[in-house]
Design a protein around this motif. Sequence first.
Motif, PDB file in Angstrom:
ATOM      1  N   TYR A   1      14.631-103.920  11.930  1.00  0.00           N
ATOM      2  CA  TYR A   1      15.716-104.621  12.639  1.00  0.00           C
ATOM      3  C   TYR A   1      15.270-105.208  13.969  1.00  0.00           C
ATOM      4  CZ  TYR A   1      16.705-100.423  15.464  1.00  0.00           C
ATOM      5  OH  TYR A   1      16.623 -99.362  16.316  1.00  0.00           O
ATOM      6  N   ALA A   2      14.387-104.550  14.688  1.00  0.00           N
ATOM      7  CA  ALA A   2      13.928-105.107  15.971  1.00  0.00           C
ATOM      8  C   ALA A   2      13.172-106.415  15.740  1.00  0.00           C
ATOM      9  CB  ALA A   2      13.064-104.100  16.713  1.00  0.00           C
ATOM     10  N   ALA A   3      12.341-106.461  14.718  1.00  0.00           N
ATOM     11  CA  ALA A   3      11.606-107.689  14.399  1.00  0.00           C
ATOM     12  C   ALA A   3      12.550-108.785  13.927  1.00  0.00           C
ATOM     13  CB  ALA A   3      10.544-107.402  13.337  1.00  0.00           C
ATOM     14  N   LEU A   4      13.567-108.426  13.148  1.00  0.00           N
ATOM     15  CA  LEU A   4      14.554-109.412  12.696  1.00  0.00           C
ATOM     16  C   LEU A   4      15.273-110.033  13.893  1.00  0.00           C
ATOM     17  CD1 LEU A   4      16.168-107.582   9.655  1.00  0.00           C
ATOM     18  CD2 LEU A   4      15.011-109.790   9.579  1.00  0.00           C
ATOM     19  N   LEU A   5      15.681-109.189  14.830  1.00  0.00           N
ATOM     20  CA  LEU A   5      16.357-109.691  16.024  1.00  0.00           C
ATOM     21  C   LEU A   5      15.454-110.649  16.786  1.00  0.00           C
ATOM     22  CD1 LEU A   5      18.001-106.401  17.358  1.00  0.00           C
ATOM     23  CD2 LEU A   5      19.134-108.275  16.146  1.00  0.00           C
ATOM     24  N   LYS A   6      14.235-110.227  16.997  1.00  0.00           N
ATOM     25  CA  LYS A   6      13.296-111.054  17.764  1.00  0.00           C
ATOM     26  C   LYS A   6      13.010-112.372  17.046  1.00  0.00           C
ATOM     27  CE  LYS A   6       8.813-111.002  19.976  1.00  0.00           C
ATOM     28  NZ  LYS A   6       7.587-110.277  20.237  1.00  0.00           N
TER      29      LYS A   6
ATOM     30  N   LEU B   1      28.863 -96.241  13.894  1.00  0.00           N
ATOM     31  CA  LEU B   1      28.700 -96.475  15.329  1.00  0.00           C
ATOM     32  C   LEU B   1      27.333 -96.053  15.849  1.00  0.00           C
ATOM     33  CD1 LEU B   1      32.264 -95.506  16.589  1.00  0.00           C
ATOM     34  CD2 LEU B   1      31.333 -97.766  16.076  1.00  0.00           C
ATOM     35  N   MET B   2      26.770 -94.985  15.324  1.00  0.00           N
ATOM     36  CA  MET B   2      25.429 -94.567  15.763  1.00  0.00           C
ATOM     37  C   MET B   2      24.400 -95.642  15.401  1.00  0.00           C
ATOM     38  SD  MET B   2      25.440 -91.397  17.120  1.00  0.00           S
ATOM     39  CE  MET B   2      23.878 -90.664  16.728  1.00  0.00           C
ATOM     40  N   PHE B   3      24.506 -96.137  14.199  1.00  0.00           N
ATOM     41  CA  PHE B   3      23.576 -97.141  13.718  1.00  0.00           C
ATOM     42  C   PHE B   3      23.734 -98.441  14.501  1.00  0.00           C
ATOM     43  CE2 PHE B   3      22.126-100.268  10.510  1.00  0.00           C
ATOM     44  CZ  PHE B   3      20.847 -99.785  10.352  1.00  0.00           C
TER      45      PHE B   3
ATOM     46  N   LEU C   1      20.121-105.747  23.326  1.00  0.00           N
ATOM     47  CA  LEU C   1      20.301-105.805  24.781  1.00  0.00           C
ATOM     48  C   LEU C   1      18.976-105.644  25.514  1.00  0.00           C
ATOM     49  CD1 LEU C   1      23.607-103.753  25.172  1.00  0.00           C
ATOM     50  CD2 LEU C   1      23.292-106.226  25.409  1.00  0.00           C
ATOM     51  N   ALA C   2      18.131-104.751  25.023  1.00  0.00           N
ATOM     52  CA  ALA C   2      16.821-104.548  25.647  1.00  0.00           C
ATOM     53  C   ALA C   2      15.970-105.813  25.583  1.00  0.00           C
ATOM     54  CB  ALA C   2      16.091-103.389  24.966  1.00  0.00           C
TER      55      ALA C   2
ATOM     56  N   ARG D   1      22.227 -98.365  17.977  1.00  0.00           N
ATOM     57  CA  ARG D   1      20.769 -98.557  18.000  1.00  0.00           C
ATOM     58  C   ARG D   1      20.398-100.029  17.935  1.00  0.00           C
ATOM     59  NH1 ARG D   1      18.198 -95.019  13.489  1.00  0.00           N
ATOM     60  NH2 ARG D   1      20.291 -95.434  12.876  1.00  0.00           N
ATOM     61  N   VAL D   2      21.036-100.756  17.039  1.00  0.00           N
ATOM     62  CA  VAL D   2      20.740-102.184  16.881  1.00  0.00           C
ATOM     63  C   VAL D   2      21.200-102.953  18.122  1.00  0.00           C
ATOM     64  CG1 VAL D   2      21.148-104.240  15.469  1.00  0.00           C
ATOM     65  CG2 VAL D   2      20.837-102.020  14.370  1.00  0.00           C
TER      66      VAL D   2
END
Length: 114
Positions: free
Chosen positions: A102-107, A4-6, A15-16, A9-10
């Motif tokens: 992960y942020a780059a993957l999402l984007k 859940l912590m991980f 959402l951001a 974060r993702v």
Amino acid sequence: TTDLMFSSRVTGAALAAGLALEVCMTPNRLLECCQATDVRLVLVDVTLPQLDLGALIPLVRQRAPHAHLVAFGPHVDADILRQAAAAGCHEVLTRGQFNQTYAALLKTHLTAPK
């Protein structure tokens, strides 16, 4: 993932960025989500209990043919990471690599037109 912590974060990063993200705690829930929506990115934590990558990944690819599949897990469990690649994941990352990207993957996969 069941971490859940991980997942928080993702999810927070998604959402951001104004992106929709569903956290599936079981393989069956993942398959339901793939069937119900236009999935463009699937992130699979290979430490998920009762995970059969050889059976799951082909089903995900069938139900979400335009999705980019990324598996991630502990670097010490190289065997299961190899299994993820053999099952058909587009990318296989260690947990550390995933944490860094992960942020780059999402984007990349959730904002680019398909």
